[in-house]
Design an enzyme around this catalytic site. Structure first.
Site, mmCIF file in Angstrom:
data_model
loop_
_atom_site.group_PDB
_atom_site.id
_atom_site.type_symbol
_atom_site.label_atom_id
_atom_site.label_comp_id
_atom_site.label_asym_id
_atom_site.label_seq_id
_atom_site.Cartn_x
_atom_site.Cartn_y
_atom_site.Cartn_z
ATOM 1 N N SER A 178 0.834 -1.197 0.000
ATOM 2 C CA SER A 178 0.000 0.000 0.000
ATOM 3 C C SER A 178 0.876 1.256 0.000
ATOM 4 C CB SER A 178 -0.942 -0.057 1.208
ATOM 5 O OG SER A 178 -1.921 0.956 1.163
ATOM 6 N N HIS A 192 -2.474 -1.402 -4.201
ATOM 7 C CA HIS A 192 -3.937 -1.429 -4.307
ATOM 8 C C HIS A 192 -4.453 0.002 -4.245
ATOM 9 C CE1 HIS A 192 -4.519 -1.867 0.388
ATOM 10 N NE2 HIS A 192 -3.901 -0.759 0.061
#
Length: 204
Positions: A102, A127
C-alpha cells in the site's frame, strides 16, 4: 517508527574520550540509514520526516538510505514523507526488506530512479486507497468523502505511474484489487530497479 526500549540493542563505541552508547537506530542514522517499520501513521511519518531533514542539514550532497518494512497505512502521513523525499536535496535510495504494501509500496517506488531496491524475498503489494475506521454520517457527508477518496486514488495512480514508467491505465487496472508481487515481479513492473542478493550486488 515505534520500538519498545527493551527490544532495541545498544551499541558501545570507543573513542579517545571514552565510551559512548547509542541505540542501534541512532547508530545507523549516523550511516544515513532511515527506517520505516510497521504501519504508516502520523507518528512514524513525523519521525521519518525529521530524520530526512536532519540528514539533509548534515550533508545535502550525500545519499540517504530509506529502508521500508511496512504494511502501509495513512495516505496523508505517507504523503508527508513523499513530499519531504522530493523537497530535500539528497537523493533518497529506497530498499524493501520484508514487505512494502500500500503506502509502503508507493514510497518504495518514489525513491531516486536507479536507486530503488528490494531484498530477494521481499513482498510488495499495491492497491487502491481505503477508507479506514468505517465511515458514517449523513449521505451528503459520505458523498463528500467518496469524492475525496476518488481524487486521492487518481493522484496516487498518476504519481506511481510516473515512478514506474507506466501508463495511468495500467495503474488503474492493477490497483483495483490487492496486487501482490515478488521482488522479481516488482522489478518487472517498475516499482524497483534492482534486487539485492547481497551488499556486493549494490550498483549505482
Amino acid at each position: 517508527m515505534s520500538f519498545d526500549n527493551y527490544l532495541v540493542p545498544t551499541v558501545i563505541e570507543q573513542s579517545g574520550r571514552g565510551e559512548r552508547a547509542f541505540d542501534i537506530y541512532s547508530r545507523l542514522l549516523k550511516e544515513r540509514i532511515v527506517f520505516l517499520v510497521g504501519p504508516v501513521t502520523d507518528e512514524s511519518a513525523n519521525l521519518v520526516v525529521a530524520q530526512l531533514l536532519f540528514l539533509e542539514s548534515e550533508n545535502p550532497d550525500k545519499d540517504i538510505f530509506f529502508y521500508i518494512n511496512s504494511p502501509g497505512g495513512s495516505v496523508t502521513a505517507g504523503m508527508s514523507i513523499y513530499d519531504t523525499m522530493n523537497f530535500i536535496k539528497p537523493d533518497v535510495s529506497t530498499l524493501c526488506l520484508g514487505q512494502a504494501a500500500s503506502m509502503g509500496a508507493f514510497l518504495l517506488s518514489a525513491g531516486e530512479k536507479g536507486k530503488r531496491f528490494a531484498l530477494p524475498n521481499s513482498r510488495i503489494m499495491i492497491h487502491q486507497p481505503l477508507i479506514s475506521g468505517g465511515l458514517g454520517g449523513q449521505a451528503s457527508d459520505i458523498e463528500i468523502h467518496a469524492r475525496e477518496l476518488l481524487k486521492i486514488k487518481e493522484k496516487l495512480n498518476r504519481l506511481m505511474a510516473k515512478h514506474c514508467g507506466r501508463d495511468l491505465a495500467d495503474l488503474e487496472r492493477d490497483t483495483d484489487r490487492d496486487n501482490f508481487m515478488s521482488a522479481e515481479e516488482a522489478k518487472e513492473y517498475g516499482l524497483i530497479d534492482q534486487i539485492l542478493e547481497n551488499r556486493a550486488s549494490l550498483q549505482f
